[in-house]
Scaffold this motif. Structure first.
Motif, PDB file in Angstrom:
ATOM      1  N   ASP A 160       0.834  -1.207   0.000  1.00 46.91           N
ATOM      2  CA  ASP A 160       0.000   0.000   0.000  1.00 46.91           C
ATOM      3  C   ASP A 160       0.866   1.253   0.000  1.00 46.91           C
ATOM      4  OD1 ASP A 160      -2.377  -1.471   0.124  1.00 46.91           O
ATOM      5  OD2 ASP A 160      -2.430  -1.458   2.318  1.00 46.91           O
ATOM      6  N   ALA A 161       1.939   1.235   0.797  1.00 47.46           N
ATOM      7  CA  ALA A 161       2.822   2.404   0.882  1.00 47.46           C
ATOM      8  C   ALA A 161       3.501   2.663  -0.457  1.00 47.46           C
ATOM      9  CB  ALA A 161       3.857   2.200   1.979  1.00 47.46           C
ATOM     10  N   THR A 162       3.980   1.609  -1.105  1.00 44.96           N
ATOM     11  CA  THR A 162       4.628   1.765  -2.409  1.00 44.96           C
ATOM     12  C   THR A 162       3.656   2.323  -3.437  1.00 44.96           C
ATOM     13  OG1 THR A 162       6.177  -0.038  -1.956  1.00 44.96           O
ATOM     14  CG2 THR A 162       5.814   0.536  -4.264  1.00 44.96           C
ATOM     15  N   ALA A 163       2.426   1.788  -3.442  1.00 45.44           N
ATOM     16  CA  ALA A 163       1.419   2.281  -4.385  1.00 45.44           C
ATOM     17  C   ALA A 163       1.109   3.748  -4.123  1.00 45.44           C
ATOM     18  CB  ALA A 163       0.148   1.432  -4.273  1.00 45.44           C
ATOM     19  N   ALA A 164       0.976   4.109  -2.858  1.00 42.27           N
ATOM     20  CA  ALA A 164       0.646   5.501  -2.524  1.00 42.27           C
ATOM     21  C   ALA A 164       1.757   6.453  -2.938  1.00 42.27           C
ATOM     22  CB  ALA A 164       0.370   5.625  -1.028  1.00 42.27           C
ATOM     23  N   SER A 187      17.884   6.993  -4.904  1.00 43.98           N
ATOM     24  CA  SER A 187      17.332   6.172  -5.977  1.00 43.98           C
ATOM     25  C   SER A 187      15.978   5.580  -5.610  1.00 43.98           C
ATOM     26  CB  SER A 187      18.308   5.046  -6.321  1.00 43.98           C
ATOM     27  OG  SER A 187      18.560   4.232  -5.177  1.00 43.98           O
ATOM     28  N   GLY A 188      15.689   5.462  -4.310  1.00 36.16           N
ATOM     29  CA  GLY A 188      14.408   4.901  -3.891  1.00 36.16           C
ATOM     30  C   GLY A 188      13.304   5.922  -3.735  1.00 36.16           C
ATOM     31  N   GLY A 200       8.563  33.759  -8.170  1.00 36.17           N
ATOM     32  CA  GLY A 200       9.937  33.839  -7.708  1.00 36.17           C
ATOM     33  C   GLY A 200      10.326  32.747  -6.733  1.00 36.17           C
ATOM     34  N   ASN A 201       9.439  31.741  -6.534  1.00 37.36           N
ATOM     35  CA  ASN A 201       9.737  30.619  -5.652  1.00 37.36           C
ATOM     36  C   ASN A 201       9.821  29.325  -6.433  1.00 37.36           C
ATOM     37  OD1 ASN A 201       9.666  32.287  -3.450  1.00 37.36           O
ATOM     38  ND2 ASN A 201       7.623  31.665  -2.769  1.00 37.36           N
ATOM     39  N   THR A 202      10.585  28.389  -5.915  1.00 36.34           N
ATOM     40  CA  THR A 202      10.673  27.053  -6.494  1.00 36.34           C
ATOM     41  C   THR A 202      10.506  26.033  -5.382  1.00 36.34           C
ATOM     42  OG1 THR A 202      12.170  27.797  -8.244  1.00 36.34           O
ATOM     43  CG2 THR A 202      12.113  25.430  -7.785  1.00 36.34           C
ATOM     44  N   SER A 203       9.774  24.949  -5.680  1.00 36.61           N
ATOM     45  CA  SER A 203       9.549  23.878  -4.717  1.00 36.61           C
ATOM     46  C   SER A 203      10.159  22.579  -5.215  1.00 36.61           C
ATOM     47  CB  SER A 203       8.046  23.652  -4.486  1.00 36.61           C
ATOM     48  OG  SER A 203       7.456  24.757  -3.861  1.00 36.61           O
ATOM     49  N   MET A 204      10.565  21.745  -4.258  1.00 38.99           N
ATOM     50  CA  MET A 204      10.991  20.389  -4.567  1.00 38.99           C
ATOM     51  C   MET A 204      10.301  19.464  -3.577  1.00 38.99           C
ATOM     52  SD  MET A 204      14.844  18.763  -4.941  1.00 38.99           S
ATOM     53  CE  MET A 204      15.133  19.709  -6.453  1.00 38.99           C
ATOM     54  N   ALA A 205       9.740  18.373  -4.095  1.00 43.40           N
ATOM     55  CA  ALA A 205       9.019  17.420  -3.260  1.00 43.40           C
ATOM     56  C   ALA A 205       9.561  16.023  -3.480  1.00 43.40           C
ATOM     57  CB  ALA A 205       7.523  17.460  -3.573  1.00 43.40           C
ATOM     58  N   SER A 206       9.640  15.261  -2.407  1.00 44.86           N
ATOM     59  CA  SER A 206      10.083  13.867  -2.496  1.00 44.86           C
ATOM     60  C   SER A 206       8.993  12.960  -1.954  1.00 44.86           C
ATOM     61  CB  SER A 206      11.374  13.658  -1.710  1.00 44.86           C
ATOM     62  OG  SER A 206      11.193  13.929  -0.332  1.00 44.86           O
ATOM     63  N   PHE A 207       8.817  11.813  -2.598  1.00 46.86           N
ATOM     64  CA  PHE A 207       7.859  10.789  -2.183  1.00 46.86           C
ATOM     65  C   PHE A 207       8.641   9.487  -2.047  1.00 46.86           C
ATOM     66  CE2 PHE A 207       5.692  14.030  -4.574  1.00 46.86           C
ATOM     67  CZ  PHE A 207       4.515  14.265  -3.874  1.00 46.86           C
ATOM     68  N   THR A 208       8.705   8.956  -0.834  1.00 47.57           N
ATOM     69  CA  THR A 208       9.542   7.790  -0.559  1.00 47.57           C
ATOM     70  C   THR A 208       8.740   6.729   0.165  1.00 47.57           C
ATOM     71  OG1 THR A 208      11.445   9.271  -0.272  1.00 47.57           O
ATOM     72  CG2 THR A 208      11.677   6.994   0.517  1.00 47.57           C
ATOM     73  N   ALA A 209       8.613   5.559  -0.436  1.00 47.14           N
ATOM     74  CA  ALA A 209       8.027   4.412   0.264  1.00 47.14           C
ATOM     75  C   ALA A 209       9.126   3.765   1.095  1.00 47.14           C
ATOM     76  CB  ALA A 209       7.464   3.417  -0.744  1.00 47.14           C
ATOM     77  N   HIS A 210       8.857   3.618   2.382  1.00 43.89           N
ATOM     78  CA  HIS A 210       9.855   3.060   3.306  1.00 43.89           C
ATOM     79  C   HIS A 210       9.140   2.061   4.207  1.00 43.89           C
ATOM     80  CE1 HIS A 210      13.622   3.049   5.573  1.00 43.89           C
ATOM     81  NE2 HIS A 210      12.898   3.112   6.694  1.00 43.89           N
ATOM     82  N   ASN A 211       9.238   0.792   3.867  1.00 42.14           N
ATOM     83  CA  ASN A 211       8.494  -0.267   4.557  1.00 42.14           C
ATOM     84  C   ASN A 211       6.996   0.058   4.488  1.00 42.14           C
ATOM     85  OD1 ASN A 211      10.943  -1.567   5.190  1.00 42.14           O
ATOM     86  ND2 ASN A 211      11.229  -0.227   6.956  1.00 42.14           N
ATOM     87  N   THR A 212       6.316   0.189   5.615  1.00 43.39           N
ATOM     88  CA  THR A 212       4.877   0.495   5.573  1.00 43.39           C
ATOM     89  C   THR A 212       4.604   1.993   5.650  1.00 43.39           C
ATOM     90  OG1 THR A 212       4.710   0.190   7.967  1.00 43.39           O
ATOM     91  CG2 THR A 212       4.222  -1.722   6.571  1.00 43.39           C
ATOM     92  N   TYR A 213       5.622   2.800   5.492  1.00 47.47           N
ATOM     93  CA  TYR A 213       5.471   4.258   5.594  1.00 47.47           C
ATOM     94  C   TYR A 213       5.693   4.920   4.241  1.00 47.47           C
ATOM     95  CZ  TYR A 213       6.196   3.217  10.551  1.00 47.47           C
ATOM     96  OH  TYR A 213       6.110   2.704  11.816  1.00 47.47           O
ATOM     97  N   VAL A 214       5.080   6.085   4.078  1.00 47.47           N
ATOM     98  CA  VAL A 214       5.429   6.983   2.985  1.00 47.47           C
ATOM     99  C   VAL A 214       5.950   8.272   3.609  1.00 47.47           C
ATOM    100  CG1 VAL A 214       4.599   8.390   1.065  1.00 47.47           C
ATOM    101  CG2 VAL A 214       3.816   6.031   1.310  1.00 47.47           C
ATOM    102  N   LEU A 215       7.136   8.674   3.184  1.00 47.26           N
ATOM    103  CA  LEU A 215       7.761   9.907   3.645  1.00 47.26           C
ATOM    104  C   LEU A 215       7.578  10.959   2.555  1.00 47.26           C
ATOM    105  CD1 LEU A 215      11.219   8.345   4.688  1.00 47.26           C
ATOM    106  CD2 LEU A 215       9.007   8.145   5.867  1.00 47.26           C
ATOM    107  N   VAL A 216       6.989  12.081   2.897  1.00 48.80           N
ATOM    108  CA  VAL A 216       6.763  13.150   1.929  1.00 48.80           C
ATOM    109  C   VAL A 216       7.369  14.439   2.484  1.00 48.80           C
ATOM    110  CG1 VAL A 216       5.084  14.499   0.626  1.00 48.80           C
ATOM    111  CG2 VAL A 216       4.619  12.088   1.136  1.00 48.80           C
ATOM    112  N   THR A 217       8.319  14.985   1.776  1.00 42.58           N
ATOM    113  CA  THR A 217       8.921  16.260   2.164  1.00 42.58           C
ATOM    114  C   THR A 217       8.778  17.243   1.013  1.00 42.58           C
ATOM    115  OG1 THR A 217      10.542  15.157   3.568  1.00 42.58           O
ATOM    116  CG2 THR A 217      10.991  17.433   2.970  1.00 42.58           C
TER     117      THR A 217
END
Length: 426
Positions: A160-164, A187-188, A200-217
């Motif tokens: 589920d975390a990977t799919a999300a 790479s993950g 005048g702003n720029t954003s960067m977002a990361s989506f990381t599946a980590h075991n049963t968690y999703v990390l979003v920054t």
């Protein structure tokens, strides 16, 4: 540390039944009455005006229930969320959304947007926590304004975390002028850059599946600071991956059966400090009639990192509570800190008082017959707030409100409760 910032219940889902609730036996009765002898000798508690507030510690809470276990787990997770200032030391102005996430996608949408949060896999969000902060307003004038959201969401399974993570990244990538990037060592993760919310702003977002968690920054900077984006995102993902691995999450039924996560003996208020905080009534919590923007943030016990999310001085709070060994701090109508020693508690109270002065808060009279209390007033945006702090031995209680007499009564009641607190608690 300038003190805690003043601030509706989301619907629970069938995911509640997935948690295995393993609990040790609770101990009945109140805590040992072993208060600061000097304080007890100097103050006649019978002379204090405690108003409508209770003056006895609550009984132990016991095991989480089906109704509150997700809230409890989200609160426990907060200590394992990397603070924004740990990623960018200038991110010291905490803001919304900083809160726990209840199940389903509604809370996730508030963090990442309706489009990204509404992906099908987010129907399997279990719970989570998000911390958000920006640089102080003064940096806006210098052209160095930055902001960051750091979210961790738990899902029922790793699949589920990977799919999300993939679905959210796919939808994010469809936003105008968004492009994928590949920072070294990530790479993950799915990492994308896009225009920020303002010109005048720029954003960067990361989506990381980590075991049963999703990390979003998500990190936003002025265009002149674009070179800060990739290092900050890489730092966030690496720090958060390591920290969430330390979270002793309660296993789901599937995880317990597969022995993929150790069993947990869950007790609410396991450190036995929340019983000393002034309570809200269950009705006040159910109706959201509380001085906090999110009901899930209260009736909780937080460690130093999570307490920093509630502070006007997050790095200072984090350092102070670690230094004084105040590792379990109760948050409800009042905030109760428990330091390792009485000297540590004195340092916490002194720091609170210094923070009040630094913010320009004016000293106010202590409650009648309670000269050791420290009270202050702040008037901002036509709103008047009052604070009072009291100390007994290793414990410091902090209360606030909009009426001085009421706050003084809270402080007096909090003091009486702390005279009955266990000074030998771990």
């Amino acid at each position: 540390m300038a003190g805690m910032r003043p601030g509706t219940r989301a619907a629970m889902t069938s995911a509640l039944a997935a948690l295995i609730l393993l609990s040790a036996c609770s101990v009945d009765g109140h805590a040992v009455n072993d208060s600061d002898p000097a304080a007890s000798a100097a103050i006649d508690v019978k002379s204090l005006d405690t108003g409508k507030y209770p003056t006895e510690p609550r009984k132990p809470f016991g095991k989480p229930t089906v109704e509150n276990v997700l809230q409890y787990e989200g609160q426990r997770m907060a200590q394992f969320i990397v603070a924004p200032f740990e990623i960018d030391r200038d991110l010291t102005q905490m803001g919304l959304p900083t809160q726990m996430l209840f199940s389903r996608s509604s809370n996730v949408k508030a963090v990442v947007g309706e489009d990204v949060g509404g992906v099908p896999a987010n129907e399997n969000v279990f719970y989570g926590y998000v911390a958000s902060a920006s640089t102080p307003d003064s940096m806006l004038r210098t052209g160095t304004k930055r902001s960051l959201n750091n979210m961790v969401a738990r899902y029922l399974t790793a699949a589920d975390a990977t799919a999300a993570a993939n679905q959210m990244a796919d939808v994010y990538g469809k936003r105008p002028k968004t492009t994928p990037v590949r920072p070294a060592g990530l790479s993950g993760s799915r990492v994308l850059t896009s225009p920020g919310g303002e010109p005048g702003n720029t954003s960067m977002a990361s989506f990381t599946a980590h075991n049963t968690y999703v990390l979003v920054t998500s990190y936003t900077v002025d265009d002149a600071q674009k070179d800060m984006l990739e290092p900050a995102i890489s730092k966030a993902v690496n720090l958060q991956s390591a920290l969430i691995d330390q979270f002793p999450a309660a296993p789901t039924k599937e995880e317990a059966a597969a022995h993929t996560r150790p069993s947990q003996k869950l007790l609410m208020d396991q450190s036995r400090v929340l019983i000393y905080a002034l309570p809200y009534s269950d009705k006040e919590l159910e109706e959201g009639d509380i001085a906090d923007t999110n009901m899930g943030n209260v009736r909780a016990v937080y460690g130093p990192r999570a307490m920093s999310f509630r502070s006007d001085d997050p790095p200072g709070t984090f350092a102070l509570l670690n230094e004084t060994g105040s590792t379990a701090n109760a948050v409800e109508r009042s905030t109760v800190y428990r330091a390792k020693t009485a000297d540590g508690a004195k340092k916490i109270m002194d720091t609170l008082a210094t923070g009040n002065k630094t913010r320009g808060r004016k000293s106010q009279p202590a409650p009648p017959n309670l000269p050791g209390a420290r009270c202050a007033q702040e008037i901002a945006r036509n709103l008047t707030q009052y604070w009072c702090e009291v100390r007994v031995g290793r414990y410091v209680g902090e209360v606030f409100g909009e009426d001085l007499k009421d706050v003084q009564q809270q402080a007096s009641a909090q003091y009486v409760i702390l005279t009955k607190a266990d000074q030998n608690a771990n």
